[in-house]
Design a protein around this motif. Sequence first.
Motif, PDB file in Angstrom:
ATOM      1  N   TYR A  13      -6.883  -2.363  -5.019  1.00  0.00           N
ATOM      2  CA  TYR A  13      -7.650  -1.162  -5.230  1.00  0.00           C
ATOM      3  C   TYR A  13      -6.482  -0.454  -5.407  1.00  0.00           C
ATOM      4  O   TYR A  13      -6.551   0.540  -6.864  1.00  0.00           O
ATOM      5  N   LEU A  14      -5.344   0.162  -4.773  1.00  0.00           N
ATOM      6  CA  LEU A  14      -4.078   0.826  -5.263  1.00  0.00           C
ATOM      7  C   LEU A  14      -3.110   0.708  -6.288  1.00  0.00           C
ATOM      8  O   LEU A  14      -3.112   1.528  -7.500  1.00  0.00           O
ATOM      9  N   ARG A  71      -4.821  -2.671  -0.968  1.00  0.00           N
ATOM     10  CA  ARG A  71      -3.787  -3.238  -2.283  1.00  0.00           C
ATOM     11  C   ARG A  71      -4.194  -3.108  -3.372  1.00  0.00           C
ATOM     12  O   ARG A  71      -3.486  -2.469  -4.618  1.00  0.00           O
ATOM     13  N   ARG A 111      -2.851   2.919 -10.109  1.00  0.00           N
ATOM     14  CA  ARG A 111      -1.847   2.553 -11.019  1.00  0.00           C
ATOM     15  C   ARG A 111      -1.543   2.038 -12.019  1.00  0.00           C
ATOM     16  O   ARG A 111      -1.126   2.871 -12.290  1.00  0.00           O
ATOM     17  N   TYR A 147       1.576   6.313  -6.818  1.00  0.00           N
ATOM     18  CA  TYR A 147       0.590   7.511  -7.154  1.00  0.00           C
ATOM     19  C   TYR A 147       0.361   8.765  -7.166  1.00  0.00           C
ATOM     20  O   TYR A 147       0.045  10.048  -8.228  1.00  0.00           O
ATOM     21  N   TRP A 191      -3.052  10.058   2.499  1.00  0.00           N
ATOM     22  CA  TRP A 191      -4.149   9.246   1.840  1.00  0.00           C
ATOM     23  C   TRP A 191      -4.659   8.245   2.745  1.00  0.00           C
ATOM     24  O   TRP A 191      -6.539   8.681   2.922  1.00  0.00           O
ATOM     25  N   SER A 243       2.359   1.912  -3.676  1.00  0.00           N
ATOM     26  CA  SER A 243       1.317   2.002  -4.416  1.00  0.00           C
ATOM     27  C   SER A 243       1.414   3.102  -3.976  1.00  0.00           C
ATOM     28  O   SER A 243       0.968   4.805  -5.058  1.00  0.00           O
ATOM     29  N   LEU A 244       1.100   4.048  -3.122  1.00  0.00           N
ATOM     30  CA  LEU A 244       0.491   5.744  -2.412  1.00  0.00           C
ATOM     31  C   LEU A 244       2.254   6.416  -3.114  1.00  0.00           C
ATOM     32  O   LEU A 244       1.722   7.638  -3.668  1.00  0.00           O
ATOM     33  N   ILE A 264       0.421  -1.228   0.459  1.00  0.00           N
ATOM     34  CA  ILE A 264      -0.165  -0.480   0.252  1.00  0.00           C
ATOM     35  C   ILE A 264       0.775   1.121  -0.393  1.00  0.00           C
ATOM     36  O   ILE A 264       0.423   2.471  -0.987  1.00  0.00           O
TER      37      ILE A 264
END
Length: 129
Positions: free
Chosen positions: A121-122, A119, A126, A79, A88, A75-76, A72
């Motif tokens: 979802y992100l 995870r 991405r 992204y 976020w 990815s954050l 996560i």
Amino acid sequence: MQLVAETRDSARITAVALKAYARIVEAWALSLKEAAALADMSESTWKRARKPDFSGDLTKDQLLRLSAVVGIYKSLELYFSDPLARTWITRPNTGPLFGGARPLDSAIEGGLPQILAIRTYLDALRGGA
């Protein structure tokens, strides 16, 4: 001999996972209570686990949680730019998984299945899916 090697590997994996998780918790500015709940630990266990000399074991669920949280975080960071990448997780979100709640609260309440859903979802965001 193999059992000794597996024990050492397990201890290394635990140490690396906890170190990464501690850095993420700091980056996200999570409270002791939030960090412990997200990792499915008591606050006292999290206090001990975040120290470099921790020699306890983590459950498979806890290791999976930490691994998913690392995903996560990654990815954050890929992204979004700062400060959104760092905040976020603690901002109310109207996305389909959150219903106006903070992703952090959703993850704590929903446990490992929700953490994995976040995870995914992100990763989909991405990847443009």
